[in-house]
Motif scaffolding. Structure first.
Motif, PDB file in Angstrom:
ATOM      1  N   UNK A 159       0.839  -1.183   0.000  1.00 57.58           N
ATOM      2  CA  UNK A 159       0.000   0.000   0.000  1.00 57.58           C
ATOM      3  C   UNK A 159       0.881   1.241   0.000  1.00 57.58           C
ATOM      4  N   UNK A 160       0.506   2.192  -0.814  1.00 54.34           N
ATOM      5  CA  UNK A 160       1.220   3.459  -0.877  1.00 54.34           C
ATOM      6  C   UNK A 160       0.232   4.607  -0.865  1.00 54.34           C
ATOM      7  N   UNK A 161       0.754   5.797  -1.061  1.00 52.99           N
ATOM      8  CA  UNK A 161      -0.073   6.996  -1.085  1.00 52.99           C
ATOM      9  C   UNK A 161      -0.014   7.603  -2.481  1.00 52.99           C
ATOM     10  N   UNK A 162      -1.179   7.812  -3.065  1.00 49.73           N
ATOM     11  CA  UNK A 162      -1.274   8.469  -4.359  1.00 49.73           C
ATOM     12  C   UNK A 162      -1.646   9.918  -4.116  1.00 49.73           C
ATOM     13  N   UNK A 163      -0.806  10.809  -4.590  1.00 46.06           N
ATOM     14  CA  UNK A 163      -1.062  12.239  -4.456  1.00 46.06           C
ATOM     15  C   UNK A 163      -2.158  12.646  -5.438  1.00 46.06           C
ATOM     16  N   UNK A 164      -3.074  13.454  -4.972  1.00 46.63           N
ATOM     17  CA  UNK A 164      -4.153  13.926  -5.820  1.00 46.63           C
ATOM     18  C   UNK A 164      -3.615  14.917  -6.848  1.00 46.63           C
ATOM     19  N   UNK A 165      -4.130  14.816  -8.069  1.00 52.39           N
ATOM     20  CA  UNK A 165      -3.764  15.759  -9.126  1.00 52.39           C
ATOM     21  C   UNK A 165      -4.783  16.893  -9.216  1.00 52.39           C
ATOM     22  N   UNK A 166      -5.795  16.813  -8.388  1.00 54.57           N
ATOM     23  CA  UNK A 166      -6.894  17.779  -8.411  1.00 54.57           C
ATOM     24  C   UNK A 166      -7.160  18.224  -6.985  1.00 54.57           C
ATOM     25  N   UNK A 167      -7.181  19.511  -6.746  1.00 56.73           N
ATOM     26  CA  UNK A 167      -7.366  20.016  -5.384  1.00 56.73           C
ATOM     27  C   UNK A 167      -8.750  19.694  -4.806  1.00 56.73           C
ATOM     28  N   UNK A 168      -9.687  19.238  -5.654  1.00 58.65           N
ATOM     29  CA  UNK A 168     -11.009  18.845  -5.161  1.00 58.65           C
ATOM     30  C   UNK A 168     -10.945  17.553  -4.353  1.00 58.65           C
ATOM     31  N   UNK A 169      -9.900  16.754  -4.594  1.00 59.61           N
ATOM     32  CA  UNK A 169      -9.775  15.463  -3.937  1.00 59.61           C
ATOM     33  C   UNK A 169      -8.552  15.443  -3.031  1.00 59.61           C
ATOM     34  N   UNK A 170      -8.615  14.586  -2.024  1.00 58.96           N
ATOM     35  CA  UNK A 170      -7.490  14.406  -1.107  1.00 58.96           C
ATOM     36  C   UNK A 170      -6.577  13.308  -1.630  1.00 58.96           C
ATOM     37  N   UNK A 171      -5.359  13.265  -1.096  1.00 57.22           N
ATOM     38  CA  UNK A 171      -4.490  12.128  -1.358  1.00 57.22           C
ATOM     39  C   UNK A 171      -5.199  10.887  -0.843  1.00 57.22           C
ATOM     40  N   UNK A 172      -4.818   9.713  -1.370  1.00 54.31           N
ATOM     41  CA  UNK A 172      -5.488   8.494  -0.921  1.00 54.31           C
ATOM     42  C   UNK A 172      -4.525   7.318  -0.930  1.00 54.31           C
ATOM     43  N   UNK A 173      -4.884   6.302  -0.155  1.00 55.73           N
ATOM     44  CA  UNK A 173      -4.129   5.052  -0.181  1.00 55.73           C
ATOM     45  C   UNK A 173      -4.498   4.269  -1.425  1.00 55.73           C
ATOM     46  N   UNK A 174      -3.492   3.622  -2.022  1.00 50.33           N
ATOM     47  CA  UNK A 174      -3.688   2.767  -3.190  1.00 50.33           C
ATOM     48  C   UNK A 174      -2.895   1.485  -2.998  1.00 50.33           C
ATOM     49  N   UNK A 175      -3.301   0.461  -3.720  1.00 49.64           N
ATOM     50  CA  UNK A 175      -2.586  -0.823  -3.670  1.00 49.64           C
ATOM     51  C   UNK A 175      -1.685  -0.896  -4.894  1.00 49.64           C
ATOM     52  N   UNK A 176      -0.386  -1.120  -4.647  1.00 48.76           N
ATOM     53  CA  UNK A 176       0.603  -1.212  -5.723  1.00 48.76           C
ATOM     54  C   UNK A 176       0.906  -2.656  -6.106  1.00 48.76           C
ATOM     55  N   UNK A 177       0.752  -3.597  -5.159  1.00 46.83           N
ATOM     56  CA  UNK A 177       1.184  -4.971  -5.427  1.00 46.83           C
ATOM     57  C   UNK A 177       0.489  -5.921  -4.458  1.00 46.83           C
ATOM     58  N   UNK A 178       0.578  -7.221  -4.768  1.00 45.78           N
ATOM     59  CA  UNK A 178      -0.013  -8.272  -3.949  1.00 45.78           C
ATOM     60  C   UNK A 178       1.012  -9.374  -3.707  1.00 45.78           C
TER      61      UNK A 178
END
Length: 142
Positions: A89-108
């Motif tokens: 799990x990592x953090x994806x930075x938002x490219x749009x100020x309307x949304x917050x950064x979020x956790x994403x799954x990179x691998x299993x």
């Protein structure tokens, strides 16, 4: 919203569904629950069937003991629902100020990688995890 820091976390696939992306591509949508101490976080994962995600889909199939199905043409939602393993799990930075950064799954992975330079979170003791301890704020794709 507190985000999980980059690392390998024990997790479970709560549900899986075949959908189409906004661009019309096939996509597997996973609702997952990652465990961190006595808390958990729900993370939605949108895996579009494209060259970029081939490795990730294959690693999911291996984790779910469905590599033969993957190699025969693809895995189905029923092949992954209810399965447990580890997610990077990592953090994806938002490219749009309307949304917050979020956790994403990179691998299993079936087991936490022993040689990982990324921190590994231990599995919680049975019965100690609060399944709704953290808010489900990661359901907005961007």
């Amino acid at each position: 919203m507190d985000l999980l820091p980059d690392g390998w976390y024990p997790f479970k696939v709560i549900s899986a569904e075949d959908k189409k992306s906004k661009a019309g591509n096939d996509m597997l949508v996973l609702k997952t629950q990652a465990y961190h101490g006595n808390a958990s976080r729900f993370i939605d994962d949108y895996i579009v069937a494209n060259d970029f995600n081939l490795r990730k889909i294959r690693r999911l199939a291996v984790m779910c003991d469905a590599l033969d199905k993957y190699e025969a043409g693809g895995i189905q939602p029923t092949d992954v629902e209810g399965r447990e393993g580890y997610a990077r799990i990592g953090i994806q930075k938002s490219k749009d100020e309307k949304f917050s950064d979020k956790n994403v799954i990179w691998d299993f992975a079936k087991e936490a990688p022993a040689d990982s330079k990324t921190p590994v979170v231990a599995k919680p003791a049975p019965g100690s995890t609060s399944e709704a301890a953290m808010a489900d704020d990661d359901s907005i794709p961007f």
